[in-house]
Design a protein around this motif. Structure first.
Motif, mmCIF file in Angstrom:
data_model
loop_
_atom_site.group_PDB
_atom_site.id
_atom_site.type_symbol
_atom_site.label_atom_id
_atom_site.label_comp_id
_atom_site.label_asym_id
_atom_site.label_seq_id
_atom_site.Cartn_x
_atom_site.Cartn_y
_atom_site.Cartn_z
ATOM 1 N N LEU A 36 36.481 38.751 110.769
ATOM 2 C CA LEU A 36 36.021 38.107 109.534
ATOM 3 C C LEU A 36 35.995 36.597 109.682
ATOM 4 O O LEU A 36 35.049 35.929 109.266
ATOM 5 C CB LEU A 36 36.936 38.500 108.365
ATOM 6 C CG LEU A 36 36.674 39.882 107.768
ATOM 7 C CD1 LEU A 36 37.762 40.253 106.771
ATOM 8 C CD2 LEU A 36 35.311 39.926 107.092
ATOM 9 N N GLY A 86 30.299 42.069 113.216
ATOM 10 C CA GLY A 86 31.046 40.860 113.504
ATOM 11 C C GLY A 86 30.556 40.148 114.746
ATOM 12 O O GLY A 86 29.994 39.068 114.664
ATOM 13 N N SER A 131 40.525 42.962 112.127
ATOM 14 C CA SER A 131 39.649 42.683 110.984
ATOM 15 C C SER A 131 39.724 41.210 110.592
ATOM 16 O O SER A 131 38.711 40.608 110.244
ATOM 17 C CB SER A 131 39.988 43.586 109.798
ATOM 18 O OG SER A 131 41.340 43.473 109.431
ATOM 19 N N GLY A 147 30.969 40.573 104.775
ATOM 20 C CA GLY A 147 32.417 40.690 104.948
ATOM 21 C C GLY A 147 32.923 42.031 104.456
ATOM 22 O O GLY A 147 33.816 42.640 105.051
ATOM 23 N N ILE A 157 33.171 45.018 106.896
ATOM 24 C CA ILE A 157 34.338 45.048 107.786
ATOM 25 C C ILE A 157 35.523 45.674 107.053
ATOM 26 O O ILE A 157 36.211 46.557 107.582
ATOM 27 C CB ILE A 157 34.701 43.614 108.241
ATOM 28 C CG1 ILE A 157 33.530 42.975 108.998
ATOM 29 C CG2 ILE A 157 35.964 43.619 109.091
ATOM 30 C CD1 ILE A 157 33.179 43.638 110.292
ATOM 31 N N THR A 158 35.747 45.248 105.817
ATOM 32 C CA THR A 158 36.893 45.807 105.087
ATOM 33 C C THR A 158 36.659 47.273 104.767
ATOM 34 O O THR A 158 37.588 48.071 104.793
ATOM 35 C CB THR A 158 37.149 45.036 103.787
ATOM 36 O OG1 THR A 158 35.986 45.109 102.963
ATOM 37 C CG2 THR A 158 37.492 43.595 104.055
#
Lengths: 449, 344
Positions: free
Chosen positions: A423, B111, A419, A60, A63-64
């Protein structure tokens, strides 16, 4: 577009970019340490739940980080695009930490890449854990260097002004300005606190939404413990920040606390509203402002009356102060209660009510971060470089800032939604239970070979 | 010509910009080829190769650019005034493209692997970034900025109607695809992927021609647009000749399907020589005719501090970069895909 409009839109765009960036930046600074902790505990206790925790958080985190990186690039460039006169002047004194920040970030980026792709390369998990050290150090140092630049804007030093020219420039002295220690400590500790509470909130949310897996319980407990440590640290540092302000930026403290007249034994005003210059419905804590400012209940605290009207920050920063401090105190109490309750094995600790409070703690911590930054940034007004250059003098003369505001608002909307969607999908499609089963199956297959 | 702090500063920055040009070209070009192959249903040939290379290094690419613009403000703070004021719109467009490219790359990779919309988004955004950034080089040639009431103002009409602008845009795009294709040909060959090598070699040869034609055209256009710069270019004609020979070397090796690694090395040499010869002839101007490296330079104390920080930083970076390359780019097992190094 007149200068006034350019200034207004430049402020709006900067505010927007920073407010969006700070969410991802805060997570970016804090989460590497949390991943490290989880992986460390996992190795130490030989508990694969914690290892998986580290792995999922890392996923995760990427992504951030991506959104943090690109918005960080945006603000880096916007400083020059929107405030060219400021950068031309300040660049001569404070370019060093900006430059060093890119190195810190470079370092972090390289090792994050390596860390992510080497989960299965090392026989010894500890070696893989070591790769996280430069990631956490790089992320932390980025925050330190950037905050030094912001501290310099609040308490510029390391040069002399002679006839509008900067002379006797000392880049190191500029970095070691009086605002630096409290600001840097506050930023780093709130980032760690917020990251811990955000991760705790996610775990608590899973527990509320049907999963009763011990994995989530472990995650929540670990993160609330970490959050407690850093929220207490934040409160202590906050007290030092008050003392710094009283000494070096009394106008900011006075505006935030609605302390209009210079006086001794000053009370601290919490909450309330301002009605025609009258403070109403506020809670007054006697002597508290004098204690906050000088550690002495009878000490004199400088009020706004000591400053010409056009150099006073807007009074609405008091509301930001209220929000920040209230949430901070709430988080200290909540996490302290939860840790004690878990330790004493009180059933109440696992109640839905407490879990919901922990869930709320995540977004609340982020709101506190926003309120804190708005307070300190608006509290520096009208200055961009305190005492030297005002925001009006610093802004661009370009006439297209308004269109850029719209363009960037759309960008942040796309990135924000993107995002969140990614997520959610990432963790929805791959819940903990499923992944643990897979790990178990792999292990069995390995043993039967 | 003495080695002044100004020259050291701009050389350091120019090195990093060159680094960015190469790494980012590979990056953006790969993203585009990836999207193109998805669109034409040829992803089975290219996607795997491209993603093996791209995945661990994407974030590093961006830092080269940040390093350059932070460094130029540090060494030459007056650039903030001239370029900061005038570049608001073009630079903002570049930022937005960079933001979309970077985040959607991560969204797709970490993702939703194989998401067509995301791949398309970052592939196209990536290709437009060099185009939008290249406008800065055009503006630096002078003639597009007027001083009005002491404030620099960009003349958009002049900029958009100038053939120089568009030649530089075309060069930026075709060079991106050319550099990327040559690199990937070598990478695919190293990964022993015959089909991908064949396709990428074709792309490399296709894009070699427009790259060379526009590069030559730009020099000719400069003769009318900026005679002073043109004269300085002629002074270092030999460097451009060397660059041209290196180009021929690359194309020859590709054509005859020999030593793709050496071909890529020659390509880096070609761009290195041309890039530095261009920079050298542009000297001392950062922006014709307003800004030179001398009158925009920071104070000595800051310059020395920056150079010390730079050396210390390199001491930290070079070993780490070496480690990164050794683990991925130069790791035979990784390149071939034997190591199952899935992310996290």
């Amino acid at each position: 577009m007149g200068n006034e409009e350019a200034v207004f839109f430049s402020r709006l765009l900067t505010e927007m970019t920073l407010s969006f960036h700070i969410i991802y930046a805060t997570i970016g600074v804090g989460v590497p340490l949390m991943i490290m902790l989880a992986q460390y505990v996992g190795i130490k206790k030989n508990d694969e739940h914690y290892i998986l925790m580290a792995r999922r958080w890392a996923r995760g985190f990427v992504i951030t980080v991506a959104v943090g990186v690109v918005t960080g690039t945006a603000i880096g460039l916007q400083l020059s695009l929107l405030w060219p006169n400021f950068m031309e002047l300040a660049g001569q004194v404070i370019a060093l930490p900006l430059f060093m920040e890119t190195f810190a970030f470079f370092f972090e980026a390289i090792f994050l890449g390596i860390y992510l792709y080497t989960w299965d390369r090392f026989e010894n998990q500890k070696k893989h854990l070591l790769l996280l050290v430069p990631v956490a150090v790089g992320a932390g140092m980025s925050a330190v260097f950037i905050t030094i630049v912001n501290a310099f804007m609040n308490a510029p030093q390391g040069f002399d002004m002679v006839n509008g020219e900067l002379v006797n420039i000392n880049p190191l002295l500029a970095m070691l300005n009086p605002a630096m220690p409290t600001k840097v400590a506050h930023v780093v500790s709130t980032a760690l606190m917020t990251s811990a509470f955000v991760l705790a909130a996610i775990g608590a949310f899973r527990l509320l939404k049907g999963s009763n897996h011990i994995y989530h319980k472990k995650a929540v407990y670990l993160m609330v413990k970490v959050g407690l440590v850093f929220s207490v640290a934040t409160a202590i540092i906050g007290d030092f920040s008050g003392k710094y302000l009283a000494e070096y930026q009394p106008e900011k403290l006075a505006a935030a606390e609605w302390h209009f007249e210079t006086s001794d034994s000053a009370p601290l005003i919490l909450y309330g509203v301002l009605d025609d210059g009258e403070v109403k419905y506020a809670i007054e804590i006697p002597y508290a402002l004098s204690i906050l400012a000088h550690n002495d209940p009878t000490a004199e605290v400088i009020g706004l009356d000591q400053f010409p009207e056009d150099e006073r920050p807007p009074l609405y920063i008091h509301y930001f102060f209220d929000v920040m401090v209230t949430i901070g105190m709430f988080m200290v109490m909540l996490s302290a209660f939860y840790v004690v309750a878990k330790w004493r094995k009180w059933k109440f600790a696992n109640s839905r009510f407490i879990l919901w409070l922990i869930v709320a703690g995540g977004p609340l911590s982020l709101i506190a971060i926003q309120a804190g930054w708005w307070m300190t940034e608006v509290g520096r007004q009208p200055w961009i470089l305190r005492g030297i250059m005002t925001v009006d003098e610093a802004a661009t003369s370009s006439g297209s800032v308004d269109i850029m505001v719209i363009a960037f608002a759309l960008l942040y909307l796309i990135l924000g939604i993107g995002s969140v969607v990614v997520l959610r999908r990432m963790f929805r499609n791959n819940p903990v239970e499923k992944e643990l089963d897979k790990m178990e199956a792999e292990r069995l297959a390995g043993e039967s070979k | 010509m003495t080695l002044t702090l100004e020259i050291i500063g701009i050389t350091v920055l120019w090195f990093f910009l060159f680094g960015y040009v190469i790494v980012a070209s590979i990056d953006f070009g790969s993203g585009f080829f990836n999207a193109y192959s998805l669109l034409t249903n040829r992803q089975h040939i290219l996607t795997k190769i491209i993603q093996r290379y791209l995945s661990p290094v994407w974030e590093v690419t961006n830092v080269f650019l940040v390093f350059f613009f932070v460094g130029i403000i540090g060494f030459f703070p007056k650039t903030a005034f001239y370029y900061g004021t005038t570049l608001l719109v073009p630079a903002s467009i570049a930022i937005i493209l960079l933001a979309i490219r970077g985040s959607y790359y991560a969204f797709e990779t970490y993702g939703s692997r194989g998401h067509k919309g995301y791949s398309f988004m970052y592939g196209v955004a990536g290709l437009l970034i060099p185009a939008s950034l290249s406008v800065v080089l055009t503006i630096s040639e002078g003639g597009f900025i007027d001083m009005i009431d002491g404030q620099p103002v960009l003349d958009y009409q002049e900029l958009f109607l100038s053939p120089l602008t568009w030649s530089i845009v075309v060069l930026a795009i075709s060079a991106t695809l050319y550099i990327s294709a040559v690199f990937l040909t070598w990478y695919a060959n190293k990964a022993k992927d015959g089909e991908a090598t064949k396709l990428l070699r074709k792309y490399a040869l296709i894009w070699s021609l427009p790259t060379m034609i526009t590069a030559t055209g730009i020099i000719v256009e400069l003769r009318a647009h900026n005679p002073e710069h043109y004269a300085n270019i002629l002074d270092v004609w030999w460097a451009f000749l060397i660059s041209g020979l290196l180009f021929i070397g690359t194309v020859y090796l590709l054509w005859t399907k020999r030593s793709y690694g050496f071909a890529f090395l020659l390509l880096v040499g070609q761009f290195f020589v041309a890039f530095f010869a261009y920079g050298w002839s542009h000297r001392p101007y950062l922006l014709y005719p307003y800004l030179t490296i001398y009158d925009s330079f920071t104070n000595e104390a800051m310059a020395i501090a920056l150079i010390i920080a730079f050396i210390a930083g390199l001491g930290l970076l070079l070993p780490s970069l070496y480690l990164l390359l050794r683990l991925f780019l130069f790791n035979k097992e990784y390149v071939v895909g034997k190591k199952e190094d899935n992310h996290a």
